[in-house]
Write an enzyme that holds these catalytic residues in place. Structure first.
Site, PDB file in Angstrom:
ATOM      1  N   GLU A  46       0.813  -0.634   0.215  1.00 21.09           N
ATOM      2  CA  GLU A  46       0.292  -0.160   0.155  1.00 21.09           C
ATOM      3  C   GLU A  46       0.850   0.678  -0.514  1.00 21.09           C
ATOM      4  O   GLU A  46       0.618   2.007  -0.627  1.00 21.09           O
ATOM      5  CB  GLU A  46      -1.330  -0.413   0.977  1.00 21.09           C
ATOM      6  CG  GLU A  46      -1.983  -1.012   0.934  1.00 21.09           C
ATOM      7  CD  GLU A  46      -2.861  -0.483   0.024  1.00 21.09           C
ATOM      8  OE1 GLU A  46      -3.094   0.498  -0.411  1.00 21.09           O
ATOM      9  OE2 GLU A  46      -3.329  -1.185  -0.356  1.00 21.09           O
ATOM     10  N   TYR A 129      -5.981   6.311   4.990  1.00 15.52           N
ATOM     11  CA  TYR A 129      -6.047   5.448   3.736  1.00 15.52           C
ATOM     12  C   TYR A 129      -5.520   4.643   4.084  1.00 15.52           C
ATOM     13  O   TYR A 129      -5.953   2.417   3.391  1.00 15.52           O
ATOM     14  CB  TYR A 129      -6.543   5.754   2.592  1.00 15.52           C
ATOM     15  CG  TYR A 129      -5.814   4.702   1.593  1.00 15.52           C
ATOM     16  CD1 TYR A 129      -6.885   4.376   1.195  1.00 15.52           C
ATOM     17  CD2 TYR A 129      -4.351   4.479   1.189  1.00 15.52           C
ATOM     18  CE1 TYR A 129      -7.162   3.443   0.351  1.00 15.52           C
ATOM     19  CE2 TYR A 129      -5.350   2.835   0.319  1.00 15.52           C
ATOM     20  CZ  TYR A 129      -5.842   2.735  -0.083  1.00 15.52           C
ATOM     21  OH  TYR A 129      -6.094   1.846  -1.452  1.00 15.52           O
ATOM     22  N   ASP A 147      -9.886   5.068  -2.055  1.00 16.43           N
ATOM     23  CA  ASP A 147      -8.916   5.771  -2.926  1.00 16.43           C
ATOM     24  C   ASP A 147      -9.297   6.361  -4.251  1.00 16.43           C
ATOM     25  O   ASP A 147     -10.900   6.556  -4.105  1.00 16.43           O
ATOM     26  CB  ASP A 147      -8.260   4.720  -3.261  1.00 16.43           C
ATOM     27  CG  ASP A 147      -8.168   3.937  -4.264  1.00 16.43           C
ATOM     28  OD1 ASP A 147      -9.279   3.841  -4.455  1.00 16.43           O
ATOM     29  OD2 ASP A 147      -7.005   2.943  -5.090  1.00 16.43           O
ATOM     30  N   CYS A 199     -13.890  -0.518 -14.532  1.00 20.53           N
ATOM     31  CA  CYS A 199     -14.710   1.309 -14.240  1.00 20.53           C
ATOM     32  C   CYS A 199     -13.170   1.825 -14.516  1.00 20.53           C
ATOM     33  O   CYS A 199     -12.604   2.866 -13.196  1.00 20.53           O
ATOM     34  CB  CYS A 199     -15.125   0.990 -13.529  1.00 20.53           C
ATOM     35  SG  CYS A 199     -16.170   2.347 -13.436  1.00 20.53           S
ATOM     36  N   CYS A 206     -18.288  -0.982 -19.508  1.00 16.66           N
ATOM     37  CA  CYS A 206     -19.727  -1.088 -19.316  1.00 16.66           C
ATOM     38  C   CYS A 206     -20.421  -2.118 -19.356  1.00 16.66           C
ATOM     39  O   CYS A 206     -20.287  -3.005 -19.130  1.00 16.66           O
ATOM     40  CB  CYS A 206     -19.923  -0.206 -19.200  1.00 16.66           C
ATOM     41  SG  CYS A 206     -19.665   1.435 -18.554  1.00 16.66           S
ATOM     42  N   CYS A 209     -18.833  -5.268 -16.973  1.00 15.78           N
ATOM     43  CA  CYS A 209     -18.931  -4.555 -15.764  1.00 15.78           C
ATOM     44  C   CYS A 209     -20.401  -5.397 -14.861  1.00 15.78           C
ATOM     45  O   CYS A 209     -21.761  -5.470 -15.496  1.00 15.78           O
ATOM     46  CB  CYS A 209     -19.541  -3.248 -15.830  1.00 15.78           C
ATOM     47  SG  CYS A 209     -19.618  -2.870 -14.187  1.00 15.78           S
ATOM     48  N   CYS A 215     -25.748   0.288 -12.122  1.00 18.57           N
ATOM     49  CA  CYS A 215     -25.264   1.249 -12.499  1.00 18.57           C
ATOM     50  C   CYS A 215     -26.086   2.907 -13.048  1.00 18.57           C
ATOM     51  O   CYS A 215     -26.562   2.445 -13.522  1.00 18.57           O
ATOM     52  CB  CYS A 215     -24.332   1.793 -13.237  1.00 18.57           C
ATOM     53  SG  CYS A 215     -22.811   3.005 -13.098  1.00 18.57           S
TER      54      CYS A 215
HETATM   55  S1  SF4 Z   1     -21.437   0.128 -15.147  1.00 17.77           S
HETATM   56 FE1  SF4 Z   1     -21.023   1.651 -13.745  1.00 17.77          FE
HETATM   57  S2  SF4 Z   1     -19.681   0.766 -12.566  1.00 17.77           S
HETATM   58 FE2  SF4 Z   1     -19.719  -0.572 -14.583  1.00 17.77          FE
HETATM   59  S3  SF4 Z   1     -17.630   0.051 -15.759  1.00 17.77           S
HETATM   60 FE3  SF4 Z   1     -19.898   0.910 -16.486  1.00 17.77          FE
HETATM   61  S4  SF4 Z   1     -19.675   2.893 -14.930  1.00 17.77           S
HETATM   62 FE4  SF4 Z   1     -18.335   1.912 -14.017  1.00 17.77          FE
END
Ligand code: SF4
Length: 339
Positions: A46, A129, A147, A199, A206, A209, A215
């Site tokens: 870290e 952090y 972060d 992301c 996305c 994701c 989201c």
């Molecule tokens: S869906 Fe939302 S959380 Fe997922 S990568 Fe896209 S912007 Fe990021």
């Protein structure tokens, strides 16, 4: 966010399948066999990652942990050896703090890192952090690890409209709503991995994701525009006159007051620099304008020329010498006025 446990489940499942293999990480499969991360390695990684990127930190991490396999070994190292090993990671204050922290753990805690955020926070050089990250990853404490990567993911997930940096408390608050006592270390690392690999800042992937259906930024469109940022204040524009007064091969210069912009430097005599464009004074010939951009404002200087009209305090200077001595903005004005 309707269903925290569904969102958590999706991201943790994704992490179970996609976790990055990192030299300091005990991955989810190993965790299931009972392996636990070494707090020393978590802390060291870290600190290094605050300084640089994962690929750059990895060889340093390997070298440090081969040479100093435990925090007690690091604590016993000579300052010079640690500083030399740190070279290339930059910012030596961190290396000094690293040693101070290792020595505090070795001498005040018997070589074992404290296992709470507060205990960790009390160590030299350990900020909020790092304390949260080590508490979560090494000790599975339900710490809220936020972060820049996590801020980005959270700002998108919740479509937070408040711009950074004002949004920080809200982002931390929203991130905290997703932390539970179930797998806190894996949760923190799953969010970090999502921010680092899916992301991403400019072009979030996305389609890949696991949280796409949850989201809010994706639902609104243009998720890459989150987190919102405060628009930079526009640089004001000012106007002024620069007087090029000639006497043979000489030009009239003045010395600027010691304090303030271009303080103490040689300059052409000028009017005040104001928000409105000045009128060309009688007896002077307009030679055009020059533009210049300073850090805090931009400037248009109208250059006017006359013979032998310098102020009383003029320092008459050969034009070539003046060109060499003047700051850029006045050299440009002199070049414009001298012809
Ligand atoms: S869906 Fe939302 S959380 Fe997922 S990568 Fe896209 S912007 Fe990021």
């Amino acid at each position: 966010m309707d269903d925290v446990s569904a969102v958590r489940g999706k991201l943790l499942d994704w992490y179970d399948r996609q976790a990055r293999a990192l030299p300091w990480r005990v991955g989810p499969a190993e965790r299931r066999t009972g392996a636990r991360p070494d707090p020393y390695r978590v802390w060291l990684s870290e600190v290094m990652l605050q300084q640089t990127t994962t690929p750059h930190a990895a060889p340093y991490f390997e070298a440090f942990t081969v040479r100093w396999p435990t925090v007690t070994d690091l604590a016993a190292a000579a300052d010079g050896a640690v500083m030399a090993a740190w070279a290339g990671l930059g910012y030596y204050a961190r290396a000094r703090n690293l040693l101070a922290c290792a020595r505090a753990v070795a001498t005040q805690h018997g070589g074992a890192f404290p296992n709470t955020e507060n205990g960790l926070r009390a160590l030299p050089g350990v900020g909020a952090y790092t304390a949260a990250a080590v508490a979560a990853i090494a000790f599975d404490a339900p710490a809220n690890v936020v972060d820049g990567n996590v801020e980005r993911v959270i700002s998108r997930l919740f479509a937070v409209e408040t711009p950074l940096p004002a949004a920080k408390p809200e982002l931390a608050r929203r991130a905290a709503t997703l932390v539970t006592s179930e797998r806190p270390g894996d949760w923190a690392q799953a969010l970090m991995d999502l921010g680092a690999t899916v992301c991403t800042p400019r072009s979030p992937r996305c389609l890949l994701c696991p949280l796409a259906a949850d989201c809010a930024a994706l639902a609104k469109g243009a998720p890459e525009t989150y987190p919102r940022k405060t628009a930079k204040a526009e640089r004001p524009h000012r106007f002024g006159l620069a007087y090029v007064s000639r006497r043979g091969d000489q030009v009239a210069l003045v010395r600027r007051p010691p304090k303030g912009l271009l303080g103490g430097m040689l300059a052409l005599p000028t009017s005040d620099w104001a928000a409105a464009a000045p009128e060309i004074p009688g007896g002077w010939t307009h030679a055009g304008a020059v533009e210049h951009v300073f850090t805090h404002f931009s400037l248009t200087l109208q250059v006017v020329v006359a013979e032998n009209s310098g102020p009383d305090e003029a320092i008459w200077t050969e034009v070539d010498e003046a060109r060499a001595a003047l700051p850029t903005v006045f050299r440009k004005a002199l070049d414009r006025g001298w012809g």
